[in-house]
Scaffold this motif. Sequence first.
Motif, PDB file in Angstrom:
ATOM      1  N   LEU A 511       0.826  -1.317  -0.079  1.00 53.38           N
ATOM      2  CA  LEU A 511      -0.081   0.099   0.054  1.00 53.38           C
ATOM      3  C   LEU A 511       0.975   0.947  -0.136  1.00 53.38           C
ATOM      4  O   LEU A 511       1.646   1.426   0.817  1.00 53.38           O
ATOM      5  CB  LEU A 511      -0.972   0.022   1.356  1.00 53.38           C
ATOM      6  CG  LEU A 511      -1.761   1.250   1.478  1.00 53.38           C
ATOM      7  CD1 LEU A 511      -2.953   1.236   0.104  1.00 53.38           C
ATOM      8  CD2 LEU A 511      -2.517   1.014   2.577  1.00 53.38           C
ATOM      9  N   VAL A 512       0.896   2.195  -1.082  1.00 50.71           N
ATOM     10  CA  VAL A 512       1.514   3.459  -1.004  1.00 50.71           C
ATOM     11  C   VAL A 512       0.398   4.512  -0.835  1.00 50.71           C
ATOM     12  O   VAL A 512      -0.609   4.615  -1.303  1.00 50.71           O
ATOM     13  CB  VAL A 512       1.996   3.327  -2.441  1.00 50.71           C
ATOM     14  CG1 VAL A 512       2.778   4.897  -2.609  1.00 50.71           C
ATOM     15  CG2 VAL A 512       3.065   2.452  -2.946  1.00 50.71           C
ATOM     16  N   LEU A 513       1.188   5.188   0.208  1.00 52.22           N
ATOM     17  CA  LEU A 513       0.161   6.377   0.868  1.00 52.22           C
ATOM     18  C   LEU A 513       0.789   7.561   0.372  1.00 52.22           C
ATOM     19  O   LEU A 513       1.903   7.830   1.206  1.00 52.22           O
ATOM     20  CB  LEU A 513       0.018   6.256   2.340  1.00 52.22           C
ATOM     21  CG  LEU A 513      -0.791   4.868   2.974  1.00 52.22           C
ATOM     22  CD1 LEU A 513      -0.843   4.956   4.379  1.00 52.22           C
ATOM     23  CD2 LEU A 513      -2.154   4.919   2.442  1.00 52.22           C
ATOM     24  N   ASP A 514       0.312   8.476  -0.458  1.00 54.56           N
ATOM     25  CA  ASP A 514       0.977   9.643  -0.908  1.00 54.56           C
ATOM     26  C   ASP A 514       0.142  10.847  -0.066  1.00 54.56           C
ATOM     27  O   ASP A 514      -0.594  11.211  -0.514  1.00 54.56           O
ATOM     28  CB  ASP A 514       0.872   9.572  -2.587  1.00 54.56           C
ATOM     29  CG  ASP A 514       1.753  10.850  -3.231  1.00 54.56           C
ATOM     30  OD1 ASP A 514       2.464  11.601  -2.334  1.00 54.56           O
ATOM     31  OD2 ASP A 514       1.682  10.958  -4.195  1.00 54.56           O
ATOM     32  N   GLU A 515       0.873  11.521   0.607  1.00 56.44           N
ATOM     33  CA  GLU A 515       0.356  12.549   1.561  1.00 56.44           C
ATOM     34  C   GLU A 515      -1.188  12.265   1.931  1.00 56.44           C
ATOM     35  O   GLU A 515      -1.831  13.169   1.538  1.00 56.44           O
ATOM     36  CB  GLU A 515       0.500  13.837   0.630  1.00 56.44           C
ATOM     37  CG  GLU A 515       1.764  14.262   0.092  1.00 56.44           C
ATOM     38  CD  GLU A 515       2.748  15.023   0.941  1.00 56.44           C
ATOM     39  OE1 GLU A 515       2.269  15.159   2.201  1.00 56.44           O
ATOM     40  OE2 GLU A 515       3.876  15.304   0.751  1.00 56.44           O
ATOM     41  N   PRO A 516      -1.307  11.490   2.827  1.00 51.77           N
ATOM     42  CA  PRO A 516      -2.606  11.396   3.180  1.00 51.77           C
ATOM     43  C   PRO A 516      -3.162  12.467   4.074  1.00 51.77           C
ATOM     44  O   PRO A 516      -4.604  12.419   4.171  1.00 51.77           O
ATOM     45  CB  PRO A 516      -2.562   9.855   3.759  1.00 51.77           C
ATOM     46  CG  PRO A 516      -1.349   9.802   4.349  1.00 51.77           C
ATOM     47  CD  PRO A 516      -0.367  10.552   3.259  1.00 51.77           C
ATOM     48  N   THR A 517      -2.087  13.196   4.785  1.00 49.11           N
ATOM     49  CA  THR A 517      -2.770  14.050   5.950  1.00 49.11           C
ATOM     50  C   THR A 517      -2.653  15.597   4.991  1.00 49.11           C
ATOM     51  O   THR A 517      -2.843  16.635   5.717  1.00 49.11           O
ATOM     52  CB  THR A 517      -2.047  14.399   6.931  1.00 49.11           C
ATOM     53  OG1 THR A 517      -0.511  14.375   6.528  1.00 49.11           O
ATOM     54  CG2 THR A 517      -2.102  12.940   7.475  1.00 49.11           C
ATOM     55  N   ALA A 518      -2.534  15.642   3.598  1.00 49.97           N
ATOM     56  CA  ALA A 518      -2.522  17.026   2.827  1.00 49.97           C
ATOM     57  C   ALA A 518      -3.713  17.365   3.112  1.00 49.97           C
ATOM     58  O   ALA A 518      -4.977  16.836   3.058  1.00 49.97           O
ATOM     59  CB  ALA A 518      -2.205  16.774   1.482  1.00 49.97           C
ATOM     60  N   HIS A 519      -3.745  18.943   3.210  1.00 46.82           N
ATOM     61  CA  HIS A 519      -4.910  19.550   3.281  1.00 46.82           C
ATOM     62  C   HIS A 519      -5.954  19.495   4.688  1.00 46.82           C
ATOM     63  O   HIS A 519      -7.066  19.873   4.817  1.00 46.82           O
ATOM     64  CB  HIS A 519      -6.226  19.379   2.110  1.00 46.82           C
ATOM     65  CG  HIS A 519      -5.364  19.102   0.592  1.00 46.82           C
ATOM     66  ND1 HIS A 519      -4.436  20.198   0.321  1.00 46.82           N
ATOM     67  CD2 HIS A 519      -5.492  18.281  -0.209  1.00 46.82           C
ATOM     68  CE1 HIS A 519      -3.948  19.784  -0.790  1.00 46.82           C
ATOM     69  NE2 HIS A 519      -4.766  18.759  -1.230  1.00 46.82           N
ATOM     70  N   LEU A 520      -5.362  18.757   5.620  1.00 48.17           N
ATOM     71  CA  LEU A 520      -5.926  18.527   6.928  1.00 48.17           C
ATOM     72  C   LEU A 520      -5.383  19.241   7.797  1.00 48.17           C
ATOM     73  O   LEU A 520      -4.217  19.614   7.709  1.00 48.17           O
ATOM     74  CB  LEU A 520      -6.055  17.118   7.237  1.00 48.17           C
ATOM     75  CG  LEU A 520      -6.600  15.982   6.319  1.00 48.17           C
ATOM     76  CD1 LEU A 520      -6.604  14.636   6.678  1.00 48.17           C
ATOM     77  CD2 LEU A 520      -8.225  16.307   6.254  1.00 48.17           C
TER      78      LEU A 520
END
Length: 577
Positions: A511-520
């Motif tokens: 699983l590749v998570l690319d900037e999951p917390t962006a805009h939060l």
Amino acid sequence: MSAGMSAGMSTVRRLVGVARPELKRLIAAALLGVLAMACSIGLMATSAWLISRAAEHPPVLYLTVAIVAVRAFGIGRGVLRYAERLVGHDAAFRVLARTRVQAWIDLDRAAPAGLGGTRAGDLLTRVTRDVDAIQDLLVRGLLPIAVSLITGIATVVLLTALLPAAGAVLLIGLVVAGIGAPAASPLLSARAERRFTPVRAQLTTDVHELLTGLADLTAYGATDQRLRQIRHQDGHLTGILRRSAFSTGVGAAVTNAALACTVIGEILVGVPAVRDGRLAGVVLAVLVLTPLAAFELVTPLPTAARHLLRGRQAAERLRALADLPSPSVAWRTTTHQPATAGTSSEKSAPTLSARGLTVRWPGAAAPALTGVDLDLRPGRRVGLIGPSGSGKSTLAAALLGFLTPEAGRITFGGADLSAFDEASYRRQVVLCGQDDHVFDATVRDNLLIGRPDATDDELLAVLDRVRLGAWVRRQPDGLGTTVGERGTRISGGERQRLVLARALLADPAVLVLDEPTAHLDDSTADELIHDIAHATEGRATLLITHRYRDLQAVDEIVALPEENSRTNAGHWRRRPA
């Protein structure tokens, strides 16, 4: 010149290739159209004879055949016209479907790395209006021309059999109207027609960008400026359509003038023939009135010429999709299955590795990444951190196979990515990006993209893993709750949790998570990272971020310095979490 001719021939070959499977239907539609127009002309000619003959007060039996013929032609015209439209549009819709599918295939082959120079609104125009223009090219362009040519020749032969001079007059009139009117229309609006498709595409792009960025434009007070730009483009397009309408009016005027001259010409050659006894008096009405129906053949030709021009331009723009670069991995057509994915058997799950990786985006002057080494082993979580522009998302694109490495090697379970077929690899390595699309549909429909055969219980279970299950259960519609376009009806944190649940539902090996917390905001981001850590236990995971606080639950941290994206001197730095 040769390049233009080559591109034109390529466009023609593409059109022929798309239309060839429907050739029989198109021919049948043309024949039905010919028969329908023949009935229309036959109705006019027979009615003219019947009225003239009835004026002589013959016995009614002498008129029976003509009366039956009038009824047959009248009924046949409507039935055959309906059948022609039914068959013609059926063929056109089949070509339309094939063209649209091919456009999506071309986009899929190039996406996402090969679409960097193409704006979303322009792509929207190509897969909607340009594809529709191909349908118009067939139904409103080629078919009317074919019907007019065949039926026109038959009508000229009919009048020539009655009176050679009358056939010659009709031929001249049809040639003037059939060639002069369509030629006058493009000549008067040639430049405008060449600009029509690009200007329409630009207007669609501007409107699309206004709608998608409306919140930001409003916040910065830039809405009025973009609206002025759209008004300018709309005015430009309106001017083009006005010039096109003017040219169409000129074409109609040429057609009507040719019709009037033809009718007068038929009278001038028919009256002397009646006086000389070379023509029966009742047939004179046939010569005079038949052109009224025959000119229905040339009436649609100016519009057909315009649709041919627009259809050719649309076909060229669609052909350009096929010419987009294809920077992705050259996948195999035969399936190479890796080891079984999932958390149930960590030992059997394959490792995704990169060695000496150098990656360059299409058209870029310098590589975005150089000398990258990375291992994503089963059950290990690796955090990748670096400033914006350092190549984090580039690495994700390469690991997903969207970009072919310029140098180095990416392996999955010890095999190069080119050893796999695309579908099997996509099931094993899944990307959860910061801007993954959330459709204007229900929670259930958005989740089923990850695994279409999942049950509601499985959907709720995966939502519980990302702490979204309780929220869904509180909603009146449960899994049937609509989330709005791009998730506008839910919060940013809920949107990211929904995207994460969709990725987990696919049960990938990596699983590749690319900037999951962006805009939060920070508190929402911290909660999401905590839930990600819990949901990805036992799974190979790459967490790409620019926040050090996101890396609290990873097993290894890889830091990417900013200069790595600009020079070959930058190297990756590893340290335990």
